[in-house]
Design an enzyme around this catalytic site. Structure first.
Site, PDB file in Angstrom:
ATOM      1  N   ASP A 178       3.215  -5.501   2.186  1.00  0.00           N
ATOM      2  CA  ASP A 178       1.936  -4.924   2.649  1.00  0.00           C
ATOM      3  C   ASP A 178       2.063  -3.456   3.096  1.00  0.00           C
ATOM      4  OD1 ASP A 178      -0.779  -5.191   2.858  1.00  0.00           O
ATOM      5  OD2 ASP A 178      -0.787  -6.342   4.714  1.00  0.00           O
ATOM      6  N   HIS A 212       0.863  -1.195   0.000  1.00  0.00           N
ATOM      7  CA  HIS A 212       0.000   0.000   0.000  1.00  0.00           C
ATOM      8  C   HIS A 212       0.891   1.233   0.000  1.00  0.00           C
ATOM      9  CE1 HIS A 212      -3.665  -2.351   1.048  1.00  0.00           C
ATOM     10  NE2 HIS A 212      -2.742  -3.189   1.502  1.00  0.00           N
ATOM     11  N   GLU A 271      -7.701 -12.565   4.943  1.00  0.00           N
ATOM     12  CA  GLU A 271      -6.695 -12.020   5.876  1.00  0.00           C
ATOM     13  C   GLU A 271      -7.390 -11.905   7.237  1.00  0.00           C
ATOM     14  OE1 GLU A 271      -5.906  -7.836   5.440  1.00  0.00           O
ATOM     15  OE2 GLU A 271      -3.992  -7.932   6.506  1.00  0.00           O
ATOM     16  N   HIS A 325      -8.293  -7.915  -1.466  1.00  0.00           N
ATOM     17  CA  HIS A 325      -7.927  -8.495  -0.175  1.00  0.00           C
ATOM     18  C   HIS A 325      -9.036  -9.463   0.258  1.00  0.00           C
ATOM     19  CE1 HIS A 325      -5.184  -5.103   0.060  1.00  0.00           C
ATOM     20  NE2 HIS A 325      -4.738  -5.471   1.244  1.00  0.00           N
TER      21      HIS A 325
HETATM   22  N1  ADE Z   1      -5.013  -1.298   3.996  1.00  0.00           N
HETATM   23  C1  ADE Z   1      -3.711  -1.133   4.291  1.00  0.00           C
HETATM   24  N2  ADE Z   1      -3.183  -2.273   4.746  1.00  0.00           N
HETATM   25  C2  ADE Z   1      -4.169  -3.208   4.749  1.00  0.00           C
HETATM   26  C3  ADE Z   1      -4.250  -4.567   5.086  1.00  0.00           C
HETATM   27  N3  ADE Z   1      -3.185  -5.256   5.539  1.00  0.00           N
HETATM   28  N4  ADE Z   1      -5.436  -5.180   4.975  1.00  0.00           N
HETATM   29  C4  ADE Z   1      -6.508  -4.518   4.532  1.00  0.00           C
HETATM   30  N5  ADE Z   1      -6.475  -3.240   4.187  1.00  0.00           N
HETATM   31  C5  ADE Z   1      -5.327  -2.580   4.276  1.00  0.00           C
HETATM   32 ZN    ZN Z   2      -2.774  -5.201   1.954  1.00  0.00          ZN
END
Ligand code: ADE
Ligand code: ZN
Length: 335
Positions: free
Chosen positions: A269, A10, A191, A188
């Site tokens: 990430d 990100h 997670e 995503h």
């Molecule tokens: N936005 C920034 N990092 C994130 C993550 N690990 N999971 C979901 N949204 C995000």
């Molecule tokens: Zn992410």
């Protein structure tokens, strides 16, 4: 150094505490004191707290020049660790909250990508992402901007945010709009929610890759299906350990997924939040998952093959990976 490729980072989340403090100073804004710990690092307590902190830190990225600085800084650090290609997720929502238009924020990112290419030879591309917890309506606005204002460095569309409270199915129209215009998509899933979230993402969204996807491991049939469909997982082990998705390296499903035939890649990430970097992720995989040099190179190959970049650039990057491997072999072969 092993050539590396990153598909899941990100952009706003790459800004180090130092850079965040510098940008805050540039704009003469005060940062919440609870943002940093005694050693100056970001501090957060749990996943939702992390997302809030992320939003607060991103609030100092206010101009195209700021975006250029964040991008260049990240690409320089990645190139120094051997990265040859990075796909960065940018968030027009955060840019808009800070008063920047879609095209202005992209102009800044593009300047950073071009400077980094000239300076270090690294290639960068952008995946424009919407944020789940900002809602589907806002997501559709972002998808419409991506389609209406194409940019040569924007190669894909994605979504992050609060997966547990905002199911993928609510965003089907958003992703359909991007995909219908030929935009490759990733999301995503798996997670902060379990296999049902991965399944829903796979069945309702036109995605080629999954951000994380690791909790698919809780459902063996799903793992088989992911492998059969050839969906590529953007795995972020350091992030997963830092946020507590898995309690220890031995519990991480990177190897079980790989053994089940799932295509896996390594990614950082939000590097400064999780005390990681693309180089550290490769080191982590060597140390904890037992990957040798050729297996790490294979991870890079998987990432390049799954990259959303145009075919010509992809071929150049794959050739770079192959020629570097050949040069290493020659150097290590006794005359
Ligand atoms: N936005 C920034 N990092 C994130 C993550 N690990 N999971 C979901 N949204 C995000
Ligand atoms: Zn992410």
């Amino acid at each position: 150094m092993i050539p590396k490729a990153e598909l899941h980072v990100h952009l706003e989340g790459t800004a180090t505490p130092d850079l965040v403090r510098r940008l805050a100073k540039r704009h003469e804004v005060a940062l919440p004191s609870k943002m940093f710990g005694p050693d100056g690092d970001f501090i957060w307590r749990n996943f939702l707290d992390f997302l809030d902190l992320y939003d607060a830190a991103a609030a100092v990225i206010r101009t195209p020049e700021d975006y250029r600085d964040v991008t260049l800084d990240y690409l320089r650090r990645s190139a120094a660790e051997g990265a040859i290609y990075v796909e960065m997720m940018s968030s027009p929502d955060h840019a808009a909250q800070n008063g920047m238009s879609y095209s202005d924020h992209l102009e800044g990112i593009a300047a950073g990508i071009e400077e980094a290419r000239e300076e270090c030879g690294i290639e960068g591309r952008v995946i424009v992402t919407c944020v789940r917890h900002f809602g589907a309506e806002r997501g559709l606005e972002i998808a419409r901007q991506v389609v209406a204002q194409p940019h040569p460095l924007v190669v894909g569309f994605g979504m992050g945010g609060d997966e547990a409270a905002y199911p993928a199915g609510d965003f089907a129209k958003v992703f359909d709009h991007a995909a219908a215009a030929g935009m490759p998509c990733t999301v995503h899933a798996g997670e902060w929610a379990g296999p049902e979230s991965v399944r829903q993402a796979m069945e309702t969204l036109p995605v080629r890759r999954l951000g994380h996807g690791v909790r698919a491991i809780e459902d063996p049939d799903l793992v088989t299906e992911i492998a059969a469909r050839g969906l590529v997982l953007e795995v972020c082990p350091g992030s997963n350990l830092a946020t507590g998705v898995f309690p220890a390296p031995e519990a991480h499903p990177f190897n079980p997924l790989r053994r089940a035939g799932v295509a896996v890649t390594l990614n950082s990430d939000d590097p400064p939040y999780f005390a990681t970097s693309i180089g550290r992720e490769y080191d982590f995989a060597a140390r904890h998952f037992g990957l040798d040099e050729s297996e790490l190179r294979a991870v890079t190959r998987t990432a390049l093959e799954a990259a959303f970049v145009d075919d010509g650039t992809k071929a150049t990057l794959l050739a770079k990976l192959t020629s570097e491997a050949a040069a290493t072999t020659t150097m290590n072969t006794p005359a």
